[in-house]
Scaffold this motif. Sequence first.
Motif, PDB file in Angstrom:
ATOM      1  N   ILE A  27     -65.287 -50.837 -37.433  1.00  0.00           N
ATOM      2  CA  ILE A  27     -64.518 -51.174 -38.663  1.00  0.00           C
ATOM      3  C   ILE A  27     -64.461 -50.013 -39.342  1.00  0.00           C
ATOM      4  O   ILE A  27     -63.424 -49.755 -40.144  1.00  0.00           O
ATOM      5  N   SER A  28     -65.700 -49.207 -39.540  1.00  0.00           N
ATOM      6  CA  SER A  28     -65.497 -48.082 -40.591  1.00  0.00           C
ATOM      7  C   SER A  28     -65.300 -46.727 -39.721  1.00  0.00           C
ATOM      8  O   SER A  28     -65.108 -45.726 -40.519  1.00  0.00           O
ATOM      9  N   ASN A  29     -65.121 -46.812 -38.563  1.00  0.00           N
ATOM     10  CA  ASN A  29     -64.615 -45.450 -37.642  1.00  0.00           C
ATOM     11  C   ASN A  29     -63.373 -44.976 -38.036  1.00  0.00           C
ATOM     12  O   ASN A  29     -62.287 -45.696 -38.077  1.00  0.00           O
ATOM     13  N   ARG A  30     -63.394 -43.735 -38.591  1.00  0.00           N
ATOM     14  CA  ARG A  30     -61.798 -43.011 -38.606  1.00  0.00           C
ATOM     15  C   ARG A  30     -61.463 -42.304 -37.424  1.00  0.00           C
ATOM     16  O   ARG A  30     -62.388 -41.428 -37.052  1.00  0.00           O
ATOM     17  N   PRO A  31     -60.733 -42.844 -36.775  1.00  0.00           N
ATOM     18  CA  PRO A  31     -60.453 -42.085 -35.402  1.00  0.00           C
ATOM     19  C   PRO A  31     -60.111 -40.490 -35.300  1.00  0.00           C
ATOM     20  O   PRO A  31     -60.270 -39.850 -34.578  1.00  0.00           O
ATOM     21  N   LEU A  32     -59.521 -40.003 -36.571  1.00  0.00           N
ATOM     22  CA  LEU A  32     -59.523 -38.700 -36.841  1.00  0.00           C
ATOM     23  C   LEU A  32     -59.675 -38.595 -38.334  1.00  0.00           C
ATOM     24  O   LEU A  32     -59.286 -39.685 -39.037  1.00  0.00           O
ATOM     25  N   PRO A  33     -59.987 -37.381 -39.011  1.00  0.00           N
ATOM     26  CA  PRO A  33     -60.084 -37.438 -40.484  1.00  0.00           C
ATOM     27  C   PRO A  33     -59.056 -37.716 -41.055  1.00  0.00           C
ATOM     28  O   PRO A  33     -59.405 -38.383 -42.562  1.00  0.00           O
ATOM     29  N   ASN A  34     -57.768 -37.646 -40.848  1.00  0.00           N
ATOM     30  CA  ASN A  34     -56.699 -38.166 -41.565  1.00  0.00           C
ATOM     31  C   ASN A  34     -56.108 -39.199 -41.146  1.00  0.00           C
ATOM     32  O   ASN A  34     -55.008 -39.837 -41.612  1.00  0.00           O
TER      33      ASN A  34
END
Length: 151
Positions: A27-34
């Motif tokens: 749920i909290s993972n950002r696949p890329l910084p942006n």
Amino acid sequence: MEDIINAINYWMQTLPKVYNSMAETEISNRPLPNKWSQKEILGHLCDSALNNINRFIKIQYEEQPFVIQSYNQDQWVILQNYQERPLEEIVNLFLSLNEQIINIISNIPKEGLSYLCDIGNKQETLEWLLKDYLNHMEHHINNQILNKNKA
């Protein structure tokens, strides 16, 4: 309008189950910084609901065509800090805001559906705006929440 209401109700029943089936890391993972995390995408859907509640109401009483004001989606997500907020809080906000949208839709007189709004490059009706709200929601749900590979 019944189709829109039914679809919103469907997502109000479905999304909490989808999110509750995910691990906190997912749920909290950002696949890329942006790119937004799953929590931030849900937060963005809340922001969309907030902005559209305002639009759906004002278009019914302000001078036509009602001019739609855009908003900085990234700043809304950042400044509301969805990434660090408890998932349950964001889910409850999503449910409450969409319950309010259903209430608004249910009370729009038939003639109100033809009220005009200026979306920048053209004019559309309130009915179009309502459908666009649902299409936007389903775009994020289908392409980013349910099929995370396309995020």
